[in-house]
Scaffold this active site. Structure first.
Site, PDB file in Angstrom:
ATOM      1  N   ASP A 117       0.926  -1.157   0.073  1.00  0.00           N
ATOM      2  CA  ASP A 117      -0.115   0.228   0.070  1.00  0.00           C
ATOM      3  C   ASP A 117       0.847   1.543   0.032  1.00  0.00           C
ATOM      4  O   ASP A 117       2.181   1.480   0.266  1.00  0.00           O
ATOM      5  CB  ASP A 117      -0.998   0.205   1.017  1.00  0.00           C
ATOM      6  CG  ASP A 117      -0.056  -0.066   2.903  1.00  0.00           C
ATOM      7  OD1 ASP A 117       0.383   0.568   2.527  1.00  0.00           O
ATOM      8  OD2 ASP A 117      -0.513  -1.150   3.266  1.00  0.00           O
ATOM      9  N   GLU A 164      21.653 -22.379 -18.503  1.00  0.00           N
ATOM     10  CA  GLU A 164      20.596 -21.714 -17.603  1.00  0.00           C
ATOM     11  C   GLU A 164      21.492 -20.405 -16.790  1.00  0.00           C
ATOM     12  O   GLU A 164      21.172 -18.996 -16.624  1.00  0.00           O
ATOM     13  CB  GLU A 164      19.680 -22.251 -16.675  1.00  0.00           C
ATOM     14  CG  GLU A 164      18.538 -23.262 -16.977  1.00  0.00           C
ATOM     15  CD  GLU A 164      18.321 -24.312 -15.267  1.00  0.00           C
ATOM     16  OE1 GLU A 164      16.795 -23.985 -16.162  1.00  0.00           O
ATOM     17  OE2 GLU A 164      19.148 -24.221 -15.080  1.00  0.00           O
TER      18      GLU A 164
END
Ligand code: GLA
Length: 734
Positions: free
Chosen positions: A536, A616
């Site tokens: 928030d 990877e």
């Protein structure tokens, strides 16, 4: 001047670049709300209020005989309970021993340069040399010495208006607040839709657009945090409003605790919105001369669609809300050991991960949960913030030194608001945990919440942070909070003050955050609450980034990032590449796609780097190099949602554009595959129409890329992805 008081018409008009907001003091001193919408002049818009005898609409006493006036349908600036208005209210309060009722009338104003601040609460602030103005309007109850001061901050250039209210009791009798919202706002013309962001743990901020119907539409949280389930950011908009067109009003509450946002369609199809602290379990008593300060609410209006609203909110939050110096610095690309090891690690294992991290070119190792007290699972240890040296095989300082020697910074996880019953802290101070006397506690993740409404708990928390940060060279903390707060009872507060505890908890949290920020300004703090359970604007005043979700699946993250982007800057979205099959949902996605998805925000890895294949590792190196080269785009670029994962099944796309149009990126993740697929076209946004950009060795004008678009490459496998960065060329070659 962004704020104009017309003494003849008695109107206050607030002007921003694209919007106008107006209030008027009427003949009885009631503060009416007369306009909020697309930018216009300072005319007195009260002509739009039509007096009429609507029946069953009550009159204040002075209007006894005049049934055409009723606060039940007149638009008001700050609605209260008890004056004949039967719609949702901002304020419900009454003096002790009397029935709650107020009738607020105008009592003065003040306009000043700069932006007001709110004691102990987050608030927007003016940038250096930025022209921002404050308006204070005082209202007083007609009968009692009860005052409400309405605060307005006008960020003219940013298209932002902030609001807050301060309620003051100057009478000798205590005033009991039952509901004290930050604002109410009337749209007498109505609004068609309400957009909110609902979710769950590991599935936060899902876009939810609802048509407003008669009665009250409500979202909120009563969980003591802003929550995974709803978010204190909402949008009201027209029925035809899209990304690029139409009217919309964004509303963000700067608060990290229980909140409520309501929108009521009234009998004449007008809409009233209120937002603020949730009134369930809320009660605040003001003795003589005490005041209550509401959290701040932030508003923005545009008639240019949801994308424009997003960019306005994102820019304002980046520049006028986030204080951490990290907001303008390149964030470290980190590896976090949580999904790599969970609780099962040793110092040696951590160093192996760090070694690989250094090889790949990462900046930081973050040690997550399990390094302290007796904590080999999530049933014990919270509260005992001393290092488990047996598990690490060395002191924390020694571990950090070794990590630093590899060229990596070090970060650490903490969850200071919580306590396990199986901890020394709980055994010593059982009353510091919030439980209801005489009842077995309700537990969440088998833990209890510390009572941050108490001074000694606040001080303990500051001291534990000092102690931890003094132990080693710690550059980052991940501040976690892993339960919804129930059974709120403070054993230090009298029975009658229990209704204040939830809000005092948040004030306590903000005090600790403020302490850390002022004492350790260079520390990077990442907010977290089981992922995005406390995402928030209140938290962003203290932390520049938040772990967006415990769900690290790239495809589910498309929706989570999409929803989050409406209310919050993308630089605040912490996102990591994790292992496949994904630990939350078992999905397998290409490594490249995981990278592209995580680069939407504060980028990192969360897997055992030691187990990556050579291929990877090669890809990870490339990703890190790419991110380091273009991070400014992801941190400071304007964000464009190009297709919605909630509506478009084939792919999700988004773009960042540097504010001067010099550079842009476009990312696409394919979410479906087809035999004999049609060519997919996508239109860029935000480029300079007559500038020339190079894409895949070809030159295009900005206009061509925006109006004509570009053709996307065909996906080669499930959840394939594509990303391009284009730069403005000095001049056209052909
Ligand atoms: C929460 C966080 C995770 C991890 C765990 C540790 O769920 O969101 O990232 O830190 O806690 O217990």
């Amino acid at each position: 001047m962004a704020i104009l008081f017309d003494s003849k018409a008695k109107t206050f008009t607030l002007q921003t670049k694209k919007s106008t907001y107006q209030m008027k003091i009427d003949e009885q001193g009631v503060l009416l709300h007369t306009y909020f919408g697309a930018g216009t002049d300072e005319s007195d818009y009260s002509y739009l209020i039509v007096p009429d005898d609507h029946g069953f609409c009550a009159q204040p006493s002075e209007h006894g005989g005049n049934r055409n006036y009723s606060l039940d349908f007149y638009p008001q600036e700050y609605s209260v309970h008890g004056n004949g208005d039967f719609r949702i209210k901002a304020l419900r309060a009454g003096l002790e021993g009397r029935v709650p009722a107020l009738d607020l009338r105008y009592g003065g104003y003040e306009i000043s340069d700069g932006k007001y601040a709110l004691p102990g609460l987050p608030a927007f602030f003016a940038g250096k040399e930025e022209k921002v103005h404050t308006l204070r309007i005082v209202l007083k109850d007609l009968y009692e010495e009860v005052y409400v001061t309405l605060f307005y901050g006008v960020f003219e250039e940013k298209d932002i208006i902030t609001r807050a209210a301060v309620i003051q009791n100057r009478s000798n009798v205590p005033l009991r607040l039952k509901r004290a919202m930050s604002m109410s706002l009337d749209f007498p013309e109505g609004m068609d839709a309400f957009i909110c962001f609902h979710g769950k743990h590991a599935g936060e901020r899902q876009f939810d657009r609802r048509t407003l119907h008669s009665g009250v539409t409500e979202i909120g949280s009563n969980r003591g945090t802003s929550s995974h389930q709803q978010n204190p950011f909402a949008i009201l908009c027209g029925k035809d409003t899209t990304e690029e067109f139409g009217s919309c009003c964004g509303l963000s509450l700067l608060y990290s605790g229980s909140f409520q946002i309501q929108a009521e369609v009234d009998q004449f199809e007008g809409v009233r919105v209120t937002c603020g602290i949730h009134d369930e379990e809320f009660e605040w008593i003001l003795n003589k001369d005490e005041e209550f300060v509401t959290p701040e609410a932030v508003l923005s209006y545009t008639d240019q669609g949801l994308g424009d609203l997003t960019r306005t909110m994102q820019r304002a939050m980046s520049e006028n809300l986030i204080r951490s110096p990290w907001k303008n610095k390149k964030r470290p690309v980190l590896v976090n050991n949580w999904e790599a090891t969970y609780f099962d690690f040793t110092g040696k294992k951590l160093l192996q991960i760090a070694q690989q991290a250094a090889r790949i070119g990462l900046d930081m190792l973050v040690l997550d949960d399990g390094w302290f007290g007796k904590r080999d699972d999530d049933n014990s240890g919270l509260g005992d913030w001393y290092v488990n040296e047996e598990k690490l095989g060395c002191t924390l300082r020694e571990l950090v030194e070794q990590v630093n020697e590899m060229g990596l910074q070090f970060g650490i996880w903490i969850e200071p608001e919580m306590v396990s019953e199986n901890s020394d802290l709980y055994r010593e101070h059982p009353d510091w945990a919030m439980t209801i006397p005489g009842r077995d506690p309700v537990r969440g993740r088998n833990q209890l919440t510390l009572d941050l409404s108490r001074r000694e708990v606040i001080e303990y928390m500051k001291a534990s942070i000092d102690q931890l940060l003094g132990m080693a060279n710690i550059a980052y903390i991940k501040w976690d909070m892993n339960r919804s707060v129930d059974n709120v009872f403070s054993s230090a507060a009298p029975y009658l003050s229990q209704g204040a505890v939830r809000h005092k908890y948040i004030l306590g949290l903000y005090e600790v955050m403020e302490y850390i920020l002022s004492r350790y300004p260079d520390l990077l703090i990442e907010g977290c609450s089981g992922g995005g359970g406390r995402y928030d604007a209140g938290m962003l005043y203290y932390v520049p980034q938040i772990w967006c979700s415990d769900n690290t699946d790239a495809i589910e993250r498309l929706r989570i990032h999409y929803g989050t982007s409406f209310g919050y800057p993308m630089s605040t979205v912490a996102a990591h590449v994790s292992v496949c099959p994904n630990h939350q949902n078992g999905r397998v996605t290409p490594f490249q796609t995981r990278g592209i998805c995580a680069m939407q925000g504060a980028f990192g890895y969360e897997l055992d780097l030691d187990k990556l294949s050579e291929e990877e590792i090669r890809q990870a190196k490339e990703q890190v190099e790419f991110y380091n080269m273009h991070y400014e785009l992801f941190q400071k670029g304007d964000y464009y949602r190009l297709s919605s994962p909630f509506e478009h099944h084939d792919f999700t796309a988004w773009s960042y554009v540097m504010p001067d149009g010099s550079k842009a990126s476009l990312s696409v993740v394919y979410t479906d595959l087809h035999g004999n697929p049609k060519p997919q076209r996508i239109k860029w946004r935000g480029l300079i129409p007559d500038a020339v950009y190079e894409l895949d060795g070809q030159e295009y004008t900005g206009a061509a890329l925006m109006r004509g678009g570009c053709i996307l490459p065909k996906p080669r496998e499930n959840y394939d992805s594509w990303m391009a960065v284009i730069e403005r060329k000095a001049k056209r070659n052909r």
